[in-house]
Design a protein around this motif. Structure first.
Motif, PDB file in Angstrom:
ATOM      1  N   ASP A 172     -38.691  -0.380  -0.324  1.00 45.52           N
ATOM      2  CA  ASP A 172     -37.387  -0.242   0.319  1.00 45.52           C
ATOM      3  C   ASP A 172     -36.550   0.793  -0.442  1.00 45.52           C
ATOM      4  O   ASP A 172     -36.892   1.201  -1.551  1.00 45.52           O
ATOM      5  N   THR A 174     -33.742   1.212  -2.120  1.00 44.59           N
ATOM      6  CA  THR A 174     -33.220   1.106  -3.491  1.00 44.59           C
ATOM      7  C   THR A 174     -34.353   1.201  -4.505  1.00 44.59           C
ATOM      8  O   THR A 174     -34.257   1.933  -5.499  1.00 44.59           O
ATOM      9  N   VAL A 175     -35.435   0.484  -4.235  1.00 42.85           N
ATOM     10  CA  VAL A 175     -36.575   0.490  -5.150  1.00 42.85           C
ATOM     11  C   VAL A 175     -37.215   1.873  -5.160  1.00 42.85           C
ATOM     12  O   VAL A 175     -37.634   2.393  -6.198  1.00 42.85           O
ATOM     13  N   ALA A 177     -35.721   4.704  -4.794  1.00 41.15           N
ATOM     14  CA  ALA A 177     -34.916   5.583  -5.661  1.00 41.15           C
ATOM     15  C   ALA A 177     -35.242   5.330  -7.135  1.00 41.15           C
ATOM     16  O   ALA A 177     -35.310   6.270  -7.934  1.00 41.15           O
ATOM     17  N   GLN A 178     -35.472   4.061  -7.500  1.00 37.72           N
ATOM     18  CA  GLN A 178     -35.795   3.741  -8.899  1.00 37.72           C
ATOM     19  C   GLN A 178     -37.145   4.330  -9.299  1.00 37.72           C
ATOM     20  O   GLN A 178     -37.300   4.881 -10.392  1.00 37.72           O
ATOM     21  N   ALA A 250     -26.070   5.092   3.547  1.00 33.86           N
ATOM     22  CA  ALA A 250     -25.861   3.663   3.336  1.00 33.86           C
ATOM     23  C   ALA A 250     -24.357   3.384   3.370  1.00 33.86           C
ATOM     24  O   ALA A 250     -23.563   4.124   2.770  1.00 33.86           O
TER      25      ALA A 250
END
Ligand SMILES: Nc1ncnc2c1ncn2[C@@H]1O[C@H](COP(=O)(O)OP(=O)(O)OP(=O)(O)O)[C@@H](O)[C@H]1O
Length: 253
Positions: A172, A174-175, A177-178, A250
């Protein structure tokens, strides 16, 4: 097909690469220059030939698909990270053992040294509570943590060049981007060269300084991210950019 060292100052140099199956030619005369230490993207829709181009660099083409022309130059040790961390990991073996195996068999370490190295690698890729996590099975980890493990397995072989095939597509946002930030940090800290394949120009822009755009087995445009995103020359690149721009930010209404 000839395999040579890359051009001076480069980790990978591909010239006139042609790939075919019995059905016909799939990749037509692709050129790719990857300077040592750089992150270079290959972007295009599904079926455009990105994966086959990347796989041919490491010699991992699917059965029935072969290189029919051109040359590939590589200087350095190659490692590869695939899209789906579930299929890249053995579900029946703890994630620690999977890293330890590579340290032992590829790097020739003793069991104790390999375990210490696995712990260091888990720390390096940001897995929390690494001592405990070494004993986890893949299904006990989140998707993002599994992809960090996949990176640790790849790094255990101490590659100079990391080939990434849609490494964040299954995650997903957010993950994703990490993990992208992690790949960028590994590149800088280790001096890794990264070749990054994605259908998503926005993702490639986060990691890469230059990009080649592929359509129907051909590179239709290449340049710096600023050139390609800021002033796309090919209509197909504009289509890819429009697809990115249509995604709402977002929190936007
Ligand atoms: N094993 C195979 N046998 C025959 N043709 C294949 C095989 N794998 C891929 N192809 C064909 O080669 C072309 C390029 O595939 P490739 O996987 O490189 O595309 P891609 O841009 O990476 O897309 P995707 O993101 O869907 O993998 C496609 O037309 C595909 O159908």
């Amino acid at each position: 097909m000839t395999r040579t060292a890359a051009a001076p100052g480069h980790a990978v140099t591909v010239r006139g690469l042609a790939i075919a199956s019995r059905a016909g030619t799939l990749v037509h005369g692709v050129d790719l220059d990857v300077p040592a230490g750089a992150a270079v993207g290959l972007v295009g829709e599904s079926g455009s030939g990105k994966s086959l181009t990347l796989r041919s660099v490491i010699g991992l083409l699917p059965r029935g698909v072969e290189i029919t022309g051109g040359s590939i130059g590589v200087t350095g040790r190659l490692g590869m990270v695939f899209q789906d961390p579930s299929s890249a990991l053995d579900p029946l073996v703890t994630v620690g053992s999977q890293v330890i195996e590579v340290c032992r068999h590829v790097r020739g370490m003793t069991k104790a040294a390999a375990r210490r190295r696995a712990l260091e690698l888990f720390e390096e890729v940001g897995i929390p509570d690494p001592e405990r996590r070494l004993r986890s099975y893949p299904h006990e980890l989140s998707g993002g943590q599994r992809q960090r493990v996949v990176l640790a397995v790849a790094l255990a072989a101490e590659p100079d060049i990391l080939l990434c095939d849609e490494p964040t597509t299954a995650l997903d946002v957010t993950v994703q981007a990490q993990v992208l930030a992690l790949i960028e940090r590994l590149r800088v800290d280790r001096g890794l060269t990264v070749v990054f394949v994605s259908h998503d120009l926005a993702v490639v822009s986060q990691v890469c300084s230059t990009v080649s755009v592929m359509q129907a087995g051909r590179v239709v445009e290449s340049g710096t991210i600023d050139q390609v995103v800021g002033a796309p020359q090919h209509p197909y690149t504009r289509t890819l950019l429009d697809a990115v721009l249509e995604i709402p930010e977002a929190g936007a209404p």
